[in-house]
Scaffold this motif. Structure first.
Motif, PDB file in Angstrom:
ATOM      1  N   MET A  41       0.834  -1.205   0.000  1.00  0.00           N
ATOM      2  CA  MET A  41       0.000   0.000   0.000  1.00  0.00           C
ATOM      3  C   MET A  41       0.869   1.256   0.000  1.00  0.00           C
ATOM      4  SD  MET A  41      -3.302  -0.796   2.447  1.00  0.00           S
ATOM      5  CE  MET A  41      -2.365  -1.388   3.874  1.00  0.00           C
ATOM      6  N   ILE A  42       1.905   1.254   0.835  1.00  0.00           N
ATOM      7  CA  ILE A  42       2.756   2.439   0.931  1.00  0.00           C
ATOM      8  C   ILE A  42       3.512   2.672  -0.370  1.00  0.00           C
ATOM      9  CG2 ILE A  42       4.816   3.386   2.063  1.00  0.00           C
ATOM     10  CD1 ILE A  42       3.831   2.109   4.664  1.00  0.00           C
ATOM     11  N   LEU A  43       4.129   1.620  -0.910  1.00  0.00           N
ATOM     12  CA  LEU A  43       4.941   1.786  -2.113  1.00  0.00           C
ATOM     13  C   LEU A  43       4.084   2.131  -3.324  1.00  0.00           C
ATOM     14  CD1 LEU A  43       7.542  -1.057  -1.526  1.00  0.00           C
ATOM     15  CD2 LEU A  43       7.909   1.403  -1.351  1.00  0.00           C
ATOM     16  N   ASP A  44       2.846   1.682  -3.344  1.00  0.00           N
ATOM     17  CA  ASP A  44       1.947   2.076  -4.431  1.00  0.00           C
ATOM     18  C   ASP A  44       1.637   3.571  -4.390  1.00  0.00           C
ATOM     19  OD1 ASP A  44       1.828  -0.432  -5.520  1.00  0.00           O
ATOM     20  OD2 ASP A  44      -0.118  -0.964  -4.637  1.00  0.00           O
ATOM     21  N   HIS A  45       1.784   4.179  -3.208  1.00  0.00           N
ATOM     22  CA  HIS A  45       1.547   5.625  -3.055  1.00  0.00           C
ATOM     23  C   HIS A  45       2.843   6.428  -3.050  1.00  0.00           C
ATOM     24  CE1 HIS A  45      -2.406   4.144  -1.696  1.00  0.00           C
ATOM     25  NE2 HIS A  45      -2.860   5.347  -1.959  1.00  0.00           N
ATOM     26  N   THR A  46       3.972   5.757  -3.312  1.00  0.00           N
ATOM     27  CA  THR A  46       5.265   6.439  -3.298  1.00  0.00           C
ATOM     28  C   THR A  46       5.670   6.777  -4.721  1.00  0.00           C
ATOM     29  OG1 THR A  46       5.891   5.191  -1.316  1.00  0.00           O
ATOM     30  CG2 THR A  46       7.663   6.314  -2.497  1.00  0.00           C
ATOM     31  N   GLN A  47       5.441   8.005  -5.119  1.00  0.00           N
ATOM     32  CA  GLN A  47       5.775   8.467  -6.457  1.00  0.00           C
ATOM     33  C   GLN A  47       7.163   9.117  -6.448  1.00  0.00           C
ATOM     34  OE1 GLN A  47       3.624   7.435  -8.688  1.00  0.00           O
ATOM     35  NE2 GLN A  47       2.259   6.738  -7.048  1.00  0.00           N
ATOM     36  N   GLY A  48       7.583   9.651  -7.595  1.00  0.00           N
ATOM     37  CA  GLY A  48       8.912  10.236  -7.708  1.00  0.00           C
ATOM     38  C   GLY A  48       9.139  11.432  -6.812  1.00  0.00           C
ATOM     39  N   ASP A  49       8.083  12.127  -6.435  1.00  0.00           N
ATOM     40  CA  ASP A  49       8.214  13.310  -5.589  1.00  0.00           C
ATOM     41  C   ASP A  49       7.743  13.035  -4.173  1.00  0.00           C
ATOM     42  OD1 ASP A  49       5.573  12.987  -6.149  1.00  0.00           O
ATOM     43  OD2 ASP A  49       5.152  15.098  -6.547  1.00  0.00           O
ATOM     44  N   THR A  50       7.775  11.761  -3.754  1.00  0.00           N
ATOM     45  CA  THR A  50       7.256  11.373  -2.447  1.00  0.00           C
ATOM     46  C   THR A  50       8.302  10.617  -1.646  1.00  0.00           C
ATOM     47  OG1 THR A  50       5.047  11.102  -3.414  1.00  0.00           O
ATOM     48  CG2 THR A  50       5.408  10.130  -1.241  1.00  0.00           C
TER      49      THR A  50
ATOM     50  N   ARG B  25      13.046   3.267 -11.719  1.00  0.00           N
ATOM     51  CA  ARG B  25      13.964   3.279 -12.865  1.00  0.00           C
ATOM     52  C   ARG B  25      13.252   3.640 -14.154  1.00  0.00           C
ATOM     53  NH1 ARG B  25      18.063  -1.763 -11.395  1.00  0.00           N
ATOM     54  NH2 ARG B  25      19.515  -0.459 -10.185  1.00  0.00           N
ATOM     55  N   ASP B  26      11.974   3.298 -14.252  1.00  0.00           N
ATOM     56  CA  ASP B  26      11.197   3.727 -15.415  1.00  0.00           C
ATOM     57  C   ASP B  26      11.117   5.249 -15.485  1.00  0.00           C
ATOM     58  OD1 ASP B  26      10.763   1.138 -16.231  1.00  0.00           O
ATOM     59  OD2 ASP B  26       8.745   0.990 -15.355  1.00  0.00           O
ATOM     60  N   CYS B  27      11.236   5.891 -14.324  1.00  0.00           N
ATOM     61  CA  CYS B  27      11.226   7.367 -14.248  1.00  0.00           C
ATOM     62  C   CYS B  27      12.638   7.935 -14.162  1.00  0.00           C
ATOM     63  CB  CYS B  27      10.400   7.824 -13.048  1.00  0.00           C
ATOM     64  SG  CYS B  27       8.663   7.356 -13.116  1.00  0.00           S
ATOM     65  N   LYS B  28      13.654   7.113 -14.482  1.00  0.00           N
ATOM     66  CA  LYS B  28      15.062   7.535 -14.497  1.00  0.00           C
ATOM     67  C   LYS B  28      15.579   7.886 -13.107  1.00  0.00           C
ATOM     68  CE  LYS B  28      14.724   7.162 -18.960  1.00  0.00           C
ATOM     69  NZ  LYS B  28      15.204   5.920 -19.623  1.00  0.00           N
ATOM     70  N   HIS B  29      15.120   7.177 -12.094  1.00  0.00           N
ATOM     71  CA  HIS B  29      15.590   7.372 -10.725  1.00  0.00           C
ATOM     72  C   HIS B  29      16.110   6.055 -10.168  1.00  0.00           C
ATOM     73  CE1 HIS B  29      14.005  11.406 -10.560  1.00  0.00           C
ATOM     74  NE2 HIS B  29      12.754  10.991 -10.743  1.00  0.00           N
ATOM     75  N   GLU B  30      16.899   6.159  -9.109  1.00  0.00           N
ATOM     76  CA  GLU B  30      17.260   4.993  -8.318  1.00  0.00           C
ATOM     77  C   GLU B  30      16.437   5.026  -7.031  1.00  0.00           C
ATOM     78  OE1 GLU B  30      19.044   2.606  -9.379  1.00  0.00           O
ATOM     79  OE2 GLU B  30      19.959   3.543 -11.142  1.00  0.00           O
ATOM     80  N   PHE B  31      16.098   3.859  -6.528  1.00  0.00           N
ATOM     81  CA  PHE B  31      15.237   3.751  -5.347  1.00  0.00           C
ATOM     82  C   PHE B  31      16.088   3.464  -4.115  1.00  0.00           C
ATOM     83  CE2 PHE B  31      12.091   1.702  -2.557  1.00  0.00           C
ATOM     84  CZ  PHE B  31      11.049   2.611  -2.660  1.00  0.00           C
ATOM     85  N   ALA B  32      15.615   3.893  -2.941  1.00  0.00           N
ATOM     86  CA  ALA B  32      16.391   3.709  -1.721  1.00  0.00           C
ATOM     87  C   ALA B  32      15.477   3.453  -0.539  1.00  0.00           C
ATOM     88  CB  ALA B  32      17.258   4.942  -1.446  1.00  0.00           C
ATOM     89  N   ALA B  33      16.041   2.828   0.482  1.00  0.00           N
ATOM     90  CA  ALA B  33      15.329   2.606   1.736  1.00  0.00           C
ATOM     91  C   ALA B  33      16.320   2.724   2.889  1.00  0.00           C
ATOM     92  CB  ALA B  33      14.659   1.235   1.757  1.00  0.00           C
TER      93      ALA B  33
END
Length: 433
Positions: free
Chosen positions: A134-143, A181-189
């Motif tokens: 639920m959280i990751l589905d609401h985590t966009q590039g600006d979130t 990555r589809d949005c040209k970003h790297e993800f982090a936690a």
């Protein structure tokens, strides 16, 4: 006429130089070379929206019955985020996401927090993997999303249920990495274990046991790597009065590729850490032309200075000697610290010093140092996975290792050429005497 020809010749040479270096840069990128940025102040990332989710199942009630460290840390987190970021929201989360009038009052949320006010939604049980989804589905590039939870897998240690739960966690985070990555970003936690007073029922499966002691809970930050790095810095995610009181451990993960260190991030030292009579380095200060040795000594000792503050890793991870490996095997790291002061490394803001030894003065032309990607030792120490019908040690959580392993698997098992390295450094020695 001669001057005109000279001017034309200079222009031609300038254009040729630009084309040459441009081509060289492209070739470097084509070969997949990723050099760690220079150790300078990070430029501020665009301020994102911060979404904080507080899990409110019955197992969380014990943290809010008193004026606990949990409340203190949560208050710091909410207040600082709301003060610095342009948009901060707060929701309860269990089987669904719930927003209440209480969540709107960020300044007074913690004051009204108690077991009664937490009774929102289906609090009898939760599924941590459903919460992550639920959280990751609401985590966009600006979130930036922040979960506050005890992170308990709601499964028994029967057969492969824990392994299946960890695999589900991996799949959920892999989708988040792919979307980024589809949005040209790297993800982090960032996974943080915090300690707090706990007074209430501790649940072992469906069994409730009275508990009045310290218990761990977890704060997990997720989003774009640059924004999460910026969040870590501005929110001061450390165990400090102005940061996150009660934080005991921290683990940072990102989908960034392996970084290569070069002379902009590393130096070899001729200092009191070496028994070499002289180290003559190349102009880059890392590759070595010649080492003049004291052959009366059994080993050859030297030190490396690394400027790696740009690396997405916690200092506790960087300073753990168990996270490094060296090739060939006759070279070993004897100490890692951040206390040494060297004139040669003044251009590093906070250099890390790796003290090394060549056993038996057995030399090779190249030594490779790697900082491995691996789950920190504290995660296993803080985890148990057998239902035991008794209160666990105060620092341990049920199956927290399996949960972290699931997240880790998404970041480091999904790469096509998974090197399991955060960085790699090659030191070359041309000659010994």
């Amino acid at each position: 006429m001669t001057r005109k020809l000279l001017a034309i010749l200079l222009v031609v040479l300038l254009v040729a130089a630009v084309l040459f270096f441009g081509k060289g840069k492209s070739h470097e990128e084509d070969n997949g070379q990723h050099f760690l940025p220079v150790d300078t102040a990070t430029m501020a990332a665009a301020r994102p929206v911060v979404k904080i989710y507080m899990e409110n199942s019955g197992s969380m009630n014990g943290y809010v019955t008193t004026n606990s460290q949990f409340k203190n840390a949560l208050g710091h987190l909410i207040t600082k985020a709301d003060g610095f970021y342009s948009g901060t929201s707060l929701d309860f989360i269990n089987q669904d996401i719930y927003h209440t009038a209480m969540c709107d009052d960020l300044d007074n949320f913690v004051l009204g927090l108690n077991p009664t006010s937490m009774q929102v939604g289906h609090t009898s049980s939760t599924d941590i993997n459903k919460i992550f989804k639920m959280i990751l589905d609401h985590t966009q590039g600006d979130t930036i999303s922040v979960l506050v939870s005890d992170c308990m897998y709601d499964v028994d240690n029967v057969g492969n249920l824990l392994s299946a739960a960890a695999s589900s966690t991996t799949g959920t985070f892999m989708k988040a990495i792919r979307r980024a990555r589809d949005c040209k970003h790297e993800f982090a936690a960032i996974i943080m274990q915090c300690m707090s007073e706990f007074s209430g029922n501790y649940y072992e499966g469906n069994q409730a046991m009275p508990c009045d002691t310290q218990r761990p809970y977890y704060v997990i930050v997720m989003g774009n790597v640059e924004q999460v790095r910026d969040f870590d810095r501005h929110m001061e995610l450390e165990d400090t009065p102005t940061g996150l009181p009660g934080m005991t451990h921290k683990y940072m993960l990102s989908s960034e590729p392996t970084w290569l260190l070069n002379h902009m991030n590393a130096r070899i030292f001729s200092s009191n850490f070496t028994n070499a009579l002289r180290i003559q380095a190349h102009h880059d200060g890392l590759n070595v032309r010649k080492v003049t040795l004291d052959h009366d000594q059994p080993n050859f000792n030297f030190a490396l200075g690394l400027g790696v503050s740009q690396l997405f890793a916690d200092p506790s991870y960087l300073l753990d000697i168990n996270n490094y490996e060296v090739e060939p095997s006759q070279y070993q790291i004897t100490d890692v610290n951040d206390k040494a002061k060297f004139t040669e490394c003044d251009f590093f803001r906070r250099p890390i010093c790796l003290q090394m030894v060549a056993l038996g003065q057995n030399y090779v032309p190249k030594v490779t140092v790697r900082l491995k990607n691996q789950i920190p030792g504290w995660v296993k120490e803080c985890s148990y996975n057998q239902r035991q019908s008794t209160l666990p040690p105060s620092h341990q959580s049920y199956a927290i290792y399996e949960m972290v392993e699931g997240i880790y698997g998404a970041f480091y098992n999904s790469k096509e050429s998974d090197s399991r390295e955060l960085f790699r450094l090659d030191v070359r020695f041309d000659a010994y005497e």
